[in-house]
Write a protein that holds these residues in place. Sequence first.
Motif, short mmCIF file in Angstrom:
data_model
loop_
_atom_site.label_atom_id
_atom_site.label_comp_id
_atom_site.label_asym_id
_atom_site.label_seq_id
_atom_site.Cartn_x
_atom_site.Cartn_y
_atom_site.Cartn_z
N PHE A 105 -5.41 -3.58 -10.11
CA PHE A 105 -5.90 -3.49 -11.47
C PHE A 105 -6.09 -2.05 -11.95
O PHE A 105 -6.16 -1.82 -13.16
N THR A 106 -6.18 -1.11 -11.03
CA THR A 106 -6.37 0.29 -11.43
C THR A 106 -5.84 1.22 -10.35
O THR A 106 -5.92 0.91 -9.16
N VAL A 115 0.84 -1.21 0.00
CA VAL A 115 0.00 0.00 0.00
C VAL A 115 0.87 1.25 0.00
O VAL A 115 0.60 2.22 -0.71
N ARG A 116 1.94 1.23 0.79
CA ARG A 116 2.84 2.39 0.86
C ARG A 116 3.50 2.64 -0.49
O ARG A 116 3.61 3.78 -0.96
N ALA A 117 3.95 1.56 -1.16
CA ALA A 117 4.61 1.72 -2.45
C ALA A 117 3.63 2.05 -3.57
O ALA A 117 3.94 2.84 -4.45
N ARG A 118 2.45 1.47 -3.52
CA ARG A 118 1.48 1.65 -4.60
C ARG A 118 0.79 3.01 -4.54
O ARG A 118 0.59 3.67 -5.56
N HIS A 119 0.40 3.42 -3.33
CA HIS A 119 -0.39 4.65 -3.19
C HIS A 119 0.43 5.84 -2.69
O HIS A 119 -0.06 6.97 -2.73
N GLY A 120 1.65 5.59 -2.21
CA GLY A 120 2.46 6.69 -1.71
C GLY A 120 1.82 7.41 -0.55
O GLY A 120 1.96 8.63 -0.41
N THR A 178 5.12 1.49 -10.39
CA THR A 178 5.10 1.68 -11.85
C THR A 178 6.11 2.72 -12.33
O THR A 178 6.59 2.64 -13.45
N THR A 179 6.44 3.69 -11.45
CA THR A 179 7.37 4.74 -11.87
C THR A 179 8.82 4.40 -11.61
O THR A 179 9.72 5.01 -12.17
N GLN A 232 -5.86 8.27 -3.30
CA GLN A 232 -5.52 7.64 -2.02
C GLN A 232 -6.31 8.24 -0.85
O GLN A 232 -6.66 7.54 0.10
N ARG A 233 -6.63 9.54 -0.93
CA ARG A 233 -7.42 10.14 0.15
C ARG A 233 -8.86 9.66 0.11
O ARG A 233 -9.49 9.48 1.16
#
Length: 495
Positions: A400-401, A95-100, A478-479, A406-407
């Motif tokens: 998937f998306t 979650v930390r890596a995906r949503h920052g 992804t970045t 995130q908020r």
Amino acid sequence: MAGARRPPRDELPHPDRWALGGRSLSTAATCLLLGGTVYTSYTYIAVPGLMFGTGGLALYALVYTTLLSPLIMILLPRLRNVAAKHDLITASDYVRARHGSHPLALATALTSILATMPYLGLQVVGLTAVLHSMGIAPKGVVSCGVLALLFMFFALVTHPGGLRACVRMSILKAVLIGIAISVLIILVVTEIGAPGRVFEMAARRSGTAGQTFGVPQQNFTAYATLALGSALAQLMYPQVLMVSMASRSKHTLRAATNFLPAWSMTLGLSAFLGIAALAVGVRAPAGHGELAVPALIRNLAPDWLSGLLFGALAVGGLLPAVVMAMSMSMLLVRNIYSEYLNPTATPKHEVRLARGTALAMMAGAVAFALLMKPQDAINLHLLGGVWILQIFPTIVVSLFTRWFHQRALFIGWAAGMAAGTGLLGLHGFSSVVDVGIGRAHAPVYVAVTALVLNLVIAAALTPVLDRLGAPRGTDCTTTGAAWERRGSNYTFIVD
């Protein structure tokens, strides 16, 4: 059998190796460990207990465990690949890596721990039911001593080896549970008669009690939402995610999942034992259906054999408890302690602290189960099932998306947690509530109701937040951007 590769003697402790076995579990090891963790000994006691007490509605457990196989096959290999590629250990790491988002990752960690603690406590409740049937007072000195020795022995076995040791325990559990259920079925058929006679005798008794082995038509939506919601919730428990991420590859995980229906078959046979208990007229205190199978064992088996069967059930209940404690300890150490209290913690320090934390959690589970009434523990587990499902959008949907802000996900999670907790409390901890629009009303699982509210709010707020210019977190998966703990000098490269 091929399991996790043994580590070199000079290998330094690392969360990847202690908690995930170096991500090297074979197909057989993954299947045994995943099945041994999902299908707990309490499940083998509770499902026939529900069948004994409530009739056919209890079969939702078989439906939801059957649904697990396709759901795991579709969803978790994708998470496993992302976690392996970016060296992520827990769901909160993802979650930390995906949503920052630090708040969203913290919410995921806290929800997972709070929801799993009652689940861990239920394993002890199952063991106390076995001890009660053996004539040992559930809250006596002897009972406390037996529970403490059992849990400490298995905890110490896994203390240095971590998940690799759990693989060896899973083999023992599969053998013991398989033998115990087979012997019980043979005893039922030998002492009572063919399955048709068992059902006939049970039907007469259940008819007198107003029960039915079928699902009443008016309860169909409750049945369906209970099965679906329970299956989705099971995927979110940290012990299931940990075992899935420990598999050697996504193909290994999918291959292992093909064999999970065999575990569901053993659960179906255990449900038959609840019908057998009803057929022979086993008596269990009101609200204590979990005592039906232990009472059936005492009724049908000689003392020497009942002792062996009770022992098999007790030992089989320890594997999921150990894996739950390990998964919660990693969340606590990596995503709370290292993130907020000691950002410079090294991997070796994290493993050492996680080992001690897992032992403390198992000791706490014993105290939790002994100090609370069994029904209170069950009520808290129901609440935990509602809570754990609220992190589904944050983890699974985001695979998937990345459309959700995130908020918006955080606000949706908070709304789902509040609504689910409130509905469950207002309805006396009944897991099913009546939901209606106009004249259309139907009983629905509380967790599913809260999840729908969660998703609706997150979907409604996302375009609003984007339009207001609220910044989105960096998606490191992804970045390829680097992410670091709060105030840490250690940078994690995600490429």
